[in-house]
Design a protein around this motif. Structure first.
Motif, PDB file in Angstrom:
ATOM      1  N   GLY A  29      10.344   6.127  -4.597  1.00  0.00           N
ATOM      2  CA  GLY A  29       9.776   5.565  -3.479  1.00  0.00           C
ATOM      3  C   GLY A  29      10.458   4.446  -2.953  1.00  0.00           C
ATOM      4  O   GLY A  29      10.572   3.507  -3.685  1.00  0.00           O
ATOM      5  N   TYR A  74      10.051   0.998  -0.473  1.00  0.00           N
ATOM      6  CA  TYR A  74       9.020   0.280   0.519  1.00  0.00           C
ATOM      7  C   TYR A  74       9.640  -0.926   1.208  1.00  0.00           C
ATOM      8  O   TYR A  74      10.683  -1.606   0.349  1.00  0.00           O
ATOM      9  N   SER A 102      10.303   9.398  -0.280  1.00  0.00           N
ATOM     10  CA  SER A 102       9.293   8.666   0.370  1.00  0.00           C
ATOM     11  C   SER A 102       9.945   7.322   0.806  1.00  0.00           C
ATOM     12  O   SER A 102      10.525   6.536  -0.010  1.00  0.00           O
ATOM     13  N   PHE A 153       8.535   3.693   2.946  1.00  0.00           N
ATOM     14  CA  PHE A 153       7.084   3.288   3.678  1.00  0.00           C
ATOM     15  C   PHE A 153       7.448   1.801   4.287  1.00  0.00           C
ATOM     16  O   PHE A 153       7.906   0.947   3.570  1.00  0.00           O
ATOM     17  N   HIS A 212       4.032   8.481  -1.174  1.00  0.00           N
ATOM     18  CA  HIS A 212       4.406   7.261  -1.787  1.00  0.00           C
ATOM     19  C   HIS A 212       3.458   6.259  -2.294  1.00  0.00           C
ATOM     20  O   HIS A 212       3.845   5.938  -3.548  1.00  0.00           O
ATOM     21  N   ASN A 213       2.209   6.344  -1.928  1.00  0.00           N
ATOM     22  CA  ASN A 213       1.271   5.426  -2.879  1.00  0.00           C
ATOM     23  C   ASN A 213       1.130   6.256  -4.177  1.00  0.00           C
ATOM     24  O   ASN A 213       0.763   5.366  -5.133  1.00  0.00           O
ATOM     25  N   LYS A 226       3.018   7.283  -6.073  1.00  0.00           N
ATOM     26  CA  LYS A 226       4.026   6.683  -7.169  1.00  0.00           C
ATOM     27  C   LYS A 226       3.447   5.563  -7.658  1.00  0.00           C
ATOM     28  O   LYS A 226       3.794   5.328  -8.807  1.00  0.00           O
ATOM     29  N   TYR A 255       9.780   2.805  -8.056  1.00  0.00           N
ATOM     30  CA  TYR A 255       9.873   2.545  -6.499  1.00  0.00           C
ATOM     31  C   TYR A 255      10.811   1.345  -6.382  1.00  0.00           C
ATOM     32  O   TYR A 255      10.958   0.686  -7.142  1.00  0.00           O
TER      33      TYR A 255
END
Length: 375
Positions: free
Chosen positions: A10, A12, A60, A62, A253-254, A256, A263
């Motif tokens: 993921g 971020y 993912s 984010f 995503h969350n 993960k 991530y």
């Protein structure tokens, strides 16, 4: 410890700018930025993407903040293009962006959708104008509804509404009205967090001066269970302590974070977890703009990883697999914490179904009691 099976990352990306700071916010963000500063930040973020990307697969992405919707759609598109050059962004990747309803309109939302955003998270917090003003939000309840409607018109089929309960001055009836207005908009996902009064925030200072009073604990808990009930009745499945979704729309995503997966965090102050190593970027904007990104590095010990696996995993309503824990770490939970599981199974805070252990509805209220015993 056996290495976890490699799964896609993921990613971020932190956008640390806001139109104004909310009274409760202690996140790493700044109010009053101009377009020039934001453009310089986007270039620094693109540089970090190029520096850290090595073609890893990711399913993912984010964009969080701060307020990512302060960036222009072409800036979001340029960041996604950089990500696709540096990483293997899978074709079905969930690409989320947080947005403040006071910073978007129909054109901007359509442009974000065209840029590649597939999941929109609107920071609604409340549908009560007086409460919104009290906590320093820049939007109105009507603007939040208009943003949700515009998101649908723009083609978003995966919409989250972020809500906060236990706001100063908020009654149970106020919270019910907010929940019902949120449900009426039929988002695929609803996040509902209890307000945390954080040190150093204007709200905390107002509480100290006696100008604001926290909501009583019993009201806080009544609000939480009301949310669980109304969302369940509307077809939302609570899959984590503070998140519920229509089937198939849990935030990939969350999950993960809560499933102890890898991530990558990019941007000012962003955190990463990669192969058992925790990384933290600098929180100094001048350093970040100058290309000095990473500030801290910590290699997890076995005990660190076991504690984090339990702490994050028990936030999920499905809990943790005891068999998976033992396979991953070579020791059972019972061996590490003798008697703790049995204690909380007897007390009714935990429930067991085969190899899985999870918090009961009563255990959700006393989650910290269980988690402290396990870390």
């Amino acid at each position: 410890m056996r290495a976890a099976q490699q799964s896609p990352l993921g990613i971020y990306l932190h956008v640390p700018f806001c139109a104004a700071k909310c009274r409760y916010c202690d996140f790493l963000s700044f109010a009053g930025s101009d377009a020039g500063l934001r453009a310089r930040y986007v270039e620094a973020l693109r540089a970090e993407i190029r520096a850290r990307g090595e073609g890893q697969a990711a399913d993912s992405v984010f964009f969080g903040g701060g307020t990512p919707s302060l960036l222009e759609p072409e800036e979001i598109a340029s960041l996604l293009a950089a990500l696709r050059e540096a990483y293997q962004i899978l074709p079905d990747a969930e690409i989320s962006m947080e947005a403040n309803p006071g910073t978007v309109d129909a054109w901007k939302l359509s442009a974000y959708r065209s840029a590649g955003i597939t999941r929109l998270s609107l920071g609604v917090q409340s549908f009560d104008d007086a409460l919104l003003a009290r906590i320093g939000r820049i939007h109105s309840a009507r603007q939040a509804e208009e943003a949700a409607e515009a998101a649908r018109a723009a083609g978003f089929e995966n919409l989250n509404l972020d809500l906060i309960f236990a706001l100063p001055g908020q009654s149970l009836a106020d919270w019910e009205r907010t929940l019902r207005r949120a449900i009426a908009l039929a988002p695929e996902h609803v996040s509902f967090y209890a307000l945390q009064i954080e040190e150093g925030t204007p709200l905390c200072e107002a509480v100290r001066r006696g100008e604001e009073r926290p909501v009583p604990e019993e009201t806080d808990r009544a609000m939480y269970h009301l949310a669980l009930r109304l969302l369940a009745e509307a077809g939302y499945e609570p899959y984590e302590i503070s998140n519920a979704a229509k089937p198939g729309f849990a935030c990939r995503h969350n999950l993960k974070y809560w499933s102890f997966q890898d991530y990558m965090g990019l941007g000012l102050g962003a955190a990463s977890f990669l192969n058992g190593v925790r990384l933290k970027n600098t929180e100094e904007l001048s350093e970040y703009l100058a290309g000095r990104f990473e500030a801290e590095r910590h290699e997890n010990s076995l005990s660190d990883s076991m504690a984090e696996y339990l702490f994050t995993g028990l936030r999920k309503r499905e809990g943790i697999s005891l068999a998976a824990f033992e396979e991953r770490f070579g020791r059972s939970v019972e061996e590490i914490h003798p008697g703790v599981l049995e204690k909380h199974l007897r007390s009714g805070l935990l429930e067991r179904n085969g190899a899985r252990v999870f918090l009961t509805e009563r255990g959700l209220d006393l989650a910290n009691t269980v988690l402290c015993d396990l870390i």
